[in-house]
Write a protein that holds these residues in place. Sequence first.
Motif, PDB file in Angstrom:
ATOM      1  N   GLU A 138       0.856  -1.189   0.000  1.00 61.33           N
ATOM      2  CA  GLU A 138       0.000   0.000   0.000  1.00 61.33           C
ATOM      3  C   GLU A 138       0.887   1.232   0.000  1.00 61.33           C
ATOM      4  OE1 GLU A 138      -3.396   1.815  -0.572  1.00 61.33           O
ATOM      5  OE2 GLU A 138      -3.374  -0.335  -0.114  1.00 61.33           O
ATOM      6  N   GLY A 139       0.826   2.003  -1.089  1.00 61.66           N
ATOM      7  CA  GLY A 139       1.635   3.203  -1.202  1.00 61.66           C
ATOM      8  C   GLY A 139       0.843   4.350  -1.786  1.00 61.66           C
ATOM      9  N   ARG A 140       1.534   5.421  -2.081  1.00 60.50           N
ATOM     10  CA  ARG A 140       0.895   6.598  -2.662  1.00 60.50           C
ATOM     11  C   ARG A 140       0.537   6.376  -4.123  1.00 60.50           C
ATOM     12  NH1 ARG A 140       4.082  12.370  -3.561  1.00 60.50           N
ATOM     13  NH2 ARG A 140       2.546  13.330  -4.981  1.00 60.50           N
ATOM     14  N   PHE A 141       1.417   5.684  -4.858  1.00 59.94           N
ATOM     15  CA  PHE A 141       1.235   5.526  -6.296  1.00 59.94           C
ATOM     16  C   PHE A 141       0.768   4.131  -6.696  1.00 59.94           C
ATOM     17  CE2 PHE A 141       4.655   8.658  -5.584  1.00 59.94           C
ATOM     18  CZ  PHE A 141       4.080   9.765  -6.179  1.00 59.94           C
ATOM     19  N   TRP A 142       1.111   3.118  -5.886  1.00 63.73           N
ATOM     20  CA  TRP A 142       0.762   1.741  -6.229  1.00 63.73           C
ATOM     21  C   TRP A 142       0.161   1.040  -5.023  1.00 63.73           C
ATOM     22  CZ3 TRP A 142       5.654   3.659  -7.724  1.00 63.73           C
ATOM     23  CH2 TRP A 142       5.780   3.901  -9.094  1.00 63.73           C
ATOM     24  N   SER A 143      -0.828   0.189  -5.306  1.00 62.19           N
ATOM     25  CA  SER A 143      -1.473  -0.581  -4.249  1.00 62.19           C
ATOM     26  C   SER A 143      -1.784  -1.971  -4.772  1.00 62.19           C
ATOM     27  CB  SER A 143      -2.763   0.122  -3.802  1.00 62.19           C
ATOM     28  OG  SER A 143      -3.445  -0.647  -2.839  1.00 62.19           O
ATOM     29  N   PHE A 144      -1.383  -2.997  -4.020  1.00 60.40           N
ATOM     30  CA  PHE A 144      -1.627  -4.375  -4.425  1.00 60.40           C
ATOM     31  C   PHE A 144      -2.070  -5.188  -3.221  1.00 60.40           C
ATOM     32  CE2 PHE A 144       1.758  -2.713  -7.169  1.00 60.40           C
ATOM     33  CZ  PHE A 144       1.189  -2.903  -8.413  1.00 60.40           C
ATOM     34  N   GLN A 145      -3.019  -6.082  -3.439  1.00 59.82           N
ATOM     35  CA  GLN A 145      -3.469  -6.999  -2.397  1.00 59.82           C
ATOM     36  C   GLN A 145      -3.512  -8.418  -2.963  1.00 59.82           C
ATOM     37  OE1 GLN A 145      -5.600  -4.037  -2.919  1.00 59.82           O
ATOM     38  NE2 GLN A 145      -4.233  -3.062  -1.442  1.00 59.82           N
ATOM     39  N   GLY A 146      -2.853  -9.322  -2.275  1.00 61.28           N
ATOM     40  CA  GLY A 146      -2.914 -10.726  -2.632  1.00 61.28           C
ATOM     41  C   GLY A 146      -2.338 -11.070  -3.988  1.00 61.28           C
ATOM     42  N   VAL A 147      -1.275 -10.378  -4.403  1.00 66.57           N
ATOM     43  CA  VAL A 147      -0.637 -10.671  -5.694  1.00 66.57           C
ATOM     44  C   VAL A 147       0.250 -11.911  -5.534  1.00 66.57           C
ATOM     45  CG1 VAL A 147       0.949  -9.841  -7.464  1.00 66.57           C
ATOM     46  CG2 VAL A 147      -0.682  -8.266  -6.404  1.00 66.57           C
ATOM     47  N   PRO A 148       0.013 -12.969  -6.307  1.00 63.40           N
ATOM     48  CA  PRO A 148       0.863 -14.166  -6.192  1.00 63.40           C
ATOM     49  C   PRO A 148       2.232 -13.910  -6.821  1.00 63.40           C
ATOM     50  CG  PRO A 148      -0.735 -14.448  -7.961  1.00 63.40           C
ATOM     51  CD  PRO A 148      -1.074 -13.144  -7.304  1.00 63.40           C
ATOM     52  N   ILE A 149       3.274 -14.053  -6.032  1.00 59.97           N
ATOM     53  CA  ILE A 149       4.637 -13.822  -6.506  1.00 59.97           C
ATOM     54  C   ILE A 149       5.249 -15.154  -6.935  1.00 59.97           C
ATOM     55  CG2 ILE A 149       6.943 -13.058  -5.861  1.00 59.97           C
ATOM     56  CD1 ILE A 149       4.971 -10.787  -6.145  1.00 59.97           C
ATOM     57  N   GLU A 150       5.633 -15.229  -8.191  1.00 57.58           N
ATOM     58  CA  GLU A 150       6.185 -16.463  -8.744  1.00 57.58           C
ATOM     59  C   GLU A 150       7.645 -16.305  -9.145  1.00 57.58           C
ATOM     60  OE1 GLU A 150       4.559 -19.194  -8.728  1.00 57.58           O
ATOM     61  OE2 GLU A 150       2.563 -18.437  -8.213  1.00 57.58           O
ATOM     62  N   PHE A 151       8.295 -15.244  -8.671  1.00 56.90           N
ATOM     63  CA  PHE A 151       9.679 -14.990  -9.072  1.00 56.90           C
ATOM     64  C   PHE A 151      10.521 -14.669  -7.849  1.00 56.90           C
ATOM     65  CE2 PHE A 151       7.314 -11.018  -9.309  1.00 56.90           C
ATOM     66  CZ  PHE A 151       8.102 -10.155  -8.546  1.00 56.90           C
TER      67      PHE A 151
END
Length: 219
Positions: A138-151
């Motif tokens: 959670e930031g000022r410019f970008w927000s992500f919830q529950g993104v699966p990281i595969e790298f």
Amino acid sequence: QPGGVPLHQLYQEHMDLVVRAEEAGFWGYHKSEHHLIPLDAAPSINLYLAALAQRTSRIRLCSLVHLLPFYHPLRLAEELCMLDHLSQGRFEFGYGKGISVPEHLLWGLTADEAVARTDEALQLILAAMQAEGDFDFEGRFWSFQGVPIEFAPYQKPYMPLWRPGTLDVAAAEGVSTMVGGPIELVTKSVADYRARHQPGVGVGRHHEPTIGGIRRIFV
């Protein structure tokens, strides 16, 4: 771009030069990034270093720098991990906001937000590289919830970092940097960096920082 040389030939000749540098025992090769101006004939660091990774085996491949406001940070994190694996751990990540305001404007970016976007993108990228499972941010410019990281990067927890341009910031973050000017000024800059740097502190704490002095050598 020197003019009069096709791009494919220019790329080939520069990659040949890096191969020769590796054979001669050079430690590393740095690639800059500029957009929509003649200063840079290869504006994509990722494409260029990916090709170099396949033609070299020992020399370090370093970005100096990725212009973070120009990227979607999650995609860049994926591609940086790819570069680290394609080079089998020879990649070093340089980051910054970019010094050319016209490039930001030509790209449709707001130059006034460049510093804030750079800081937030770096935080997001490094966090994503270390994430296991779903990723939240959670930031000022970008927000992500529950993104699966595969790298994940080849080097753990992430590759060595570079930040040129602001010695105080580089020292506070504990990352590698470049300084310019006469030898006497480079010597003073190195001493200033070491006086400000606290080992084990900042995003660069996982690697021993390098301080490079910029010199032009004509052969």
